[in-house]
Design a protein around this motif. Structure first.
Motif, PDB file in Angstrom:
ATOM      1  N   ASP A  12       9.515  76.084  15.459  1.00  0.00           N
ATOM      2  CA  ASP A  12       9.813  76.847  16.213  1.00  0.00           C
ATOM      3  C   ASP A  12       8.476  77.372  16.893  1.00  0.00           C
ATOM      4  O   ASP A  12       8.307  78.543  17.090  1.00  0.00           O
ATOM      5  CB  ASP A  12      10.437  78.245  15.638  1.00  0.00           C
ATOM      6  CG  ASP A  12      11.650  77.681  15.137  1.00  0.00           C
ATOM      7  OD1 ASP A  12      12.431  76.926  15.486  1.00  0.00           O
ATOM      8  OD2 ASP A  12      12.158  78.483  14.041  1.00  0.00           O
ATOM      9  N   ILE A  13       7.782  76.464  17.374  1.00  0.00           N
ATOM     10  CA  ILE A  13       6.422  76.741  18.114  1.00  0.00           C
ATOM     11  C   ILE A  13       6.862  77.515  19.266  1.00  0.00           C
ATOM     12  O   ILE A  13       7.310  76.770  20.187  1.00  0.00           O
ATOM     13  CB  ILE A  13       5.620  75.520  18.148  1.00  0.00           C
ATOM     14  CG1 ILE A  13       5.394  74.864  16.762  1.00  0.00           C
ATOM     15  CG2 ILE A  13       4.421  75.829  19.115  1.00  0.00           C
ATOM     16  CD1 ILE A  13       4.578  73.443  16.935  1.00  0.00           C
ATOM     17  N   GLU A  31       8.473  77.549   5.301  1.00  0.00           N
ATOM     18  CA  GLU A  31       9.149  78.385   4.424  1.00  0.00           C
ATOM     19  C   GLU A  31       9.642  79.734   5.432  1.00  0.00           C
ATOM     20  O   GLU A  31      10.185  80.782   4.866  1.00  0.00           O
ATOM     21  CB  GLU A  31       8.105  79.140   3.446  1.00  0.00           C
ATOM     22  CG  GLU A  31       7.875  78.211   2.559  1.00  0.00           C
ATOM     23  CD  GLU A  31       6.455  77.146   2.908  1.00  0.00           C
ATOM     24  OE1 GLU A  31       5.940  77.475   4.110  1.00  0.00           O
ATOM     25  OE2 GLU A  31       6.394  76.101   2.233  1.00  0.00           O
ATOM     26  N   GLY A  32       9.391  79.440   6.845  1.00  0.00           N
ATOM     27  CA  GLY A  32       9.808  80.792   7.785  1.00  0.00           C
ATOM     28  C   GLY A  32       8.962  81.819   7.893  1.00  0.00           C
ATOM     29  O   GLY A  32       9.186  82.787   8.412  1.00  0.00           O
ATOM     30  N   LYS A  33       7.452  81.677   7.535  1.00  0.00           N
ATOM     31  CA  LYS A  33       6.653  82.703   7.537  1.00  0.00           C
ATOM     32  C   LYS A  33       5.850  82.527   9.098  1.00  0.00           C
ATOM     33  O   LYS A  33       5.527  81.346   9.531  1.00  0.00           O
ATOM     34  CB  LYS A  33       5.606  82.756   6.655  1.00  0.00           C
ATOM     35  CG  LYS A  33       6.328  83.017   5.329  1.00  0.00           C
ATOM     36  CD  LYS A  33       5.174  83.125   4.164  1.00  0.00           C
ATOM     37  CE  LYS A  33       5.702  83.584   2.888  1.00  0.00           C
ATOM     38  NZ  LYS A  33       4.559  83.463   1.761  1.00  0.00           N
ATOM     39  N   ARG A  34       5.737  83.575   9.709  1.00  0.00           N
ATOM     40  CA  ARG A  34       4.806  83.422  11.093  1.00  0.00           C
ATOM     41  C   ARG A  34       3.600  83.017  10.900  1.00  0.00           C
ATOM     42  O   ARG A  34       2.819  83.200   9.959  1.00  0.00           O
ATOM     43  CB  ARG A  34       4.983  84.834  11.591  1.00  0.00           C
ATOM     44  CG  ARG A  34       5.976  85.114  12.737  1.00  0.00           C
ATOM     45  CD  ARG A  34       5.830  86.343  13.679  1.00  0.00           C
ATOM     46  NE  ARG A  34       4.990  87.499  12.866  1.00  0.00           N
ATOM     47  CZ  ARG A  34       4.863  88.629  13.123  1.00  0.00           C
ATOM     48  NH1 ARG A  34       5.580  89.016  14.300  1.00  0.00           N
ATOM     49  NH2 ARG A  34       4.242  89.419  12.571  1.00  0.00           N
ATOM     50  N   ALA A  35       3.068  82.109  11.690  1.00  0.00           N
ATOM     51  CA  ALA A  35       1.949  81.390  11.443  1.00  0.00           C
ATOM     52  C   ALA A  35       1.122  81.220  13.067  1.00  0.00           C
ATOM     53  O   ALA A  35       1.660  80.993  13.823  1.00  0.00           O
ATOM     54  CB  ALA A  35       2.064  80.118  10.933  1.00  0.00           C
ATOM     55  N   ALA A  44      -5.998  66.473  14.123  1.00  0.00           N
ATOM     56  CA  ALA A  44      -5.046  67.182  13.879  1.00  0.00           C
ATOM     57  C   ALA A  44      -5.146  68.212  12.647  1.00  0.00           C
ATOM     58  O   ALA A  44      -4.386  68.802  11.988  1.00  0.00           O
ATOM     59  CB  ALA A  44      -3.832  66.624  13.815  1.00  0.00           C
ATOM     60  N   ALA A  45      -6.428  68.212  12.017  1.00  0.00           N
ATOM     61  CA  ALA A  45      -6.878  68.930  10.783  1.00  0.00           C
ATOM     62  C   ALA A  45      -6.699  70.520  11.109  1.00  0.00           C
ATOM     63  O   ALA A  45      -7.061  70.878  12.235  1.00  0.00           O
ATOM     64  CB  ALA A  45      -8.063  68.581  10.042  1.00  0.00           C
ATOM     65  N   VAL A  46      -6.251  71.273  10.012  1.00  0.00           N
ATOM     66  CA  VAL A  46      -6.224  72.755  10.274  1.00  0.00           C
ATOM     67  C   VAL A  46      -7.817  73.302  10.132  1.00  0.00           C
ATOM     68  O   VAL A  46      -8.426  72.885   9.361  1.00  0.00           O
ATOM     69  CB  VAL A  46      -5.506  73.413   9.244  1.00  0.00           C
ATOM     70  CG1 VAL A  46      -5.513  74.970   9.423  1.00  0.00           C
ATOM     71  CG2 VAL A  46      -3.763  73.063   9.211  1.00  0.00           C
ATOM     72  N   VAL A  47      -7.929  73.876  11.332  1.00  0.00           N
ATOM     73  CA  VAL A  47      -9.434  74.576  11.396  1.00  0.00           C
ATOM     74  C   VAL A  47      -9.162  76.168  10.815  1.00  0.00           C
ATOM     75  O   VAL A  47     -10.030  76.488   9.959  1.00  0.00           O
ATOM     76  CB  VAL A  47     -10.086  74.601  12.845  1.00  0.00           C
ATOM     77  CG1 VAL A  47     -11.350  75.210  12.712  1.00  0.00           C
ATOM     78  CG2 VAL A  47     -10.166  73.089  13.165  1.00  0.00           C
ATOM     79  N   GLU A  48      -8.228  76.814  11.259  1.00  0.00           N
ATOM     80  CA  GLU A  48      -7.865  78.131  10.727  1.00  0.00           C
ATOM     81  C   GLU A  48      -6.582  78.198  10.576  1.00  0.00           C
ATOM     82  O   GLU A  48      -5.891  77.911  11.604  1.00  0.00           O
ATOM     83  CB  GLU A  48      -8.671  79.316  11.683  1.00  0.00           C
ATOM     84  CG  GLU A  48      -8.279  80.697  11.159  1.00  0.00           C
ATOM     85  CD  GLU A  48      -9.160  81.524  12.101  1.00  0.00           C
ATOM     86  OE1 GLU A  48      -8.733  82.634  12.090  1.00  0.00           O
ATOM     87  OE2 GLU A  48     -10.094  81.287  12.865  1.00  0.00           O
ATOM     88  N   ARG A  49      -6.063  79.033   9.902  1.00  0.00           N
ATOM     89  CA  ARG A  49      -4.677  79.194   9.652  1.00  0.00           C
ATOM     90  C   ARG A  49      -4.350  80.600   9.089  1.00  0.00           C
ATOM     91  O   ARG A  49      -4.845  81.159   8.017  1.00  0.00           O
ATOM     92  CB  ARG A  49      -4.035  78.119   8.548  1.00  0.00           C
ATOM     93  CG  ARG A  49      -2.617  78.377   8.030  1.00  0.00           C
ATOM     94  CD  ARG A  49      -2.416  77.509   7.032  1.00  0.00           C
ATOM     95  NE  ARG A  49      -1.591  78.020   5.841  1.00  0.00           N
ATOM     96  CZ  ARG A  49      -0.686  77.849   5.480  1.00  0.00           C
ATOM     97  NH1 ARG A  49       0.199  76.894   5.961  1.00  0.00           N
ATOM     98  NH2 ARG A  49      -0.133  78.395   4.554  1.00  0.00           N
ATOM     99  N   ASN A  50      -3.575  81.459   9.847  1.00  0.00           N
ATOM    100  CA  ASN A  50      -2.967  82.699   9.496  1.00  0.00           C
ATOM    101  C   ASN A  50      -1.566  82.903   9.414  1.00  0.00           C
ATOM    102  O   ASN A  50      -1.057  82.710  10.369  1.00  0.00           O
ATOM    103  CB  ASN A  50      -3.564  83.847  10.381  1.00  0.00           C
ATOM    104  CG  ASN A  50      -5.126  83.771  10.589  1.00  0.00           C
ATOM    105  OD1 ASN A  50      -5.921  84.037   9.797  1.00  0.00           O
ATOM    106  ND2 ASN A  50      -5.693  83.500  11.827  1.00  0.00           N
ATOM    107  N   VAL A  51      -1.351  83.127   8.242  1.00  0.00           N
ATOM    108  CA  VAL A  51       0.325  83.056   8.057  1.00  0.00           C
ATOM    109  C   VAL A  51       0.441  84.750   7.344  1.00  0.00           C
ATOM    110  O   VAL A  51      -0.097  85.090   6.534  1.00  0.00           O
ATOM    111  CB  VAL A  51       0.556  82.048   7.018  1.00  0.00           C
ATOM    112  CG1 VAL A  51       2.050  82.058   6.318  1.00  0.00           C
ATOM    113  CG2 VAL A  51       0.374  80.675   7.576  1.00  0.00           C
ATOM    114  N   ASP A  52       1.663  85.099   7.900  1.00  0.00           N
ATOM    115  CA  ASP A  52       2.169  86.503   7.407  1.00  0.00           C
ATOM    116  C   ASP A  52       2.334  86.363   5.993  1.00  0.00           C
ATOM    117  O   ASP A  52       2.751  85.578   5.294  1.00  0.00           O
ATOM    118  CB  ASP A  52       3.415  86.796   8.116  1.00  0.00           C
ATOM    119  CG  ASP A  52       3.331  87.334   9.420  1.00  0.00           C
ATOM    120  OD1 ASP A  52       2.354  87.639   9.654  1.00  0.00           O
ATOM    121  OD2 ASP A  52       4.233  87.746  10.007  1.00  0.00           O
TER     122      ASP A  52
END
Length: 66
Positions: A12-13, A31-35, A44-52
């Motif tokens: 759901d981007i 898991e349905g958390k906003r990210a 395509a490696a994650v550099v920064e990730r903020n998840v509710d």
């Protein structure tokens, strides 16, 4: 890149844009958390990730990435 991000479990981007030298997305985890996630445009490696619900976000900054 969108396919790789989807395969990594994000869905759901709502926003997909370039931020500095990274791809930035706003969507949801499997898991349905906003990210809000920044990806390296080459690997395509994650550099920064903020998840509710996670503490202060998980940061994997490389100097000057975004």
């Amino acid at each position: 890149m969108k396919q790789k991000i989807t395969q990594a479990g994000y869905k759901d981007i709502k926003v997909f844009k370039v931020s500095g030298s990274c791809y930035e997305i706003y969507g949801y985890t499997k898991e349905g958390k906003r990210a809000e996630v920044y990806f390296n445009p080459v690997t395509a490696a994650v550099v920064e990730r903020n998840v509710d619900g996670e503490e202060a976000g998980e940061k994997e900054h490389e100097k000057g990435e975004h």
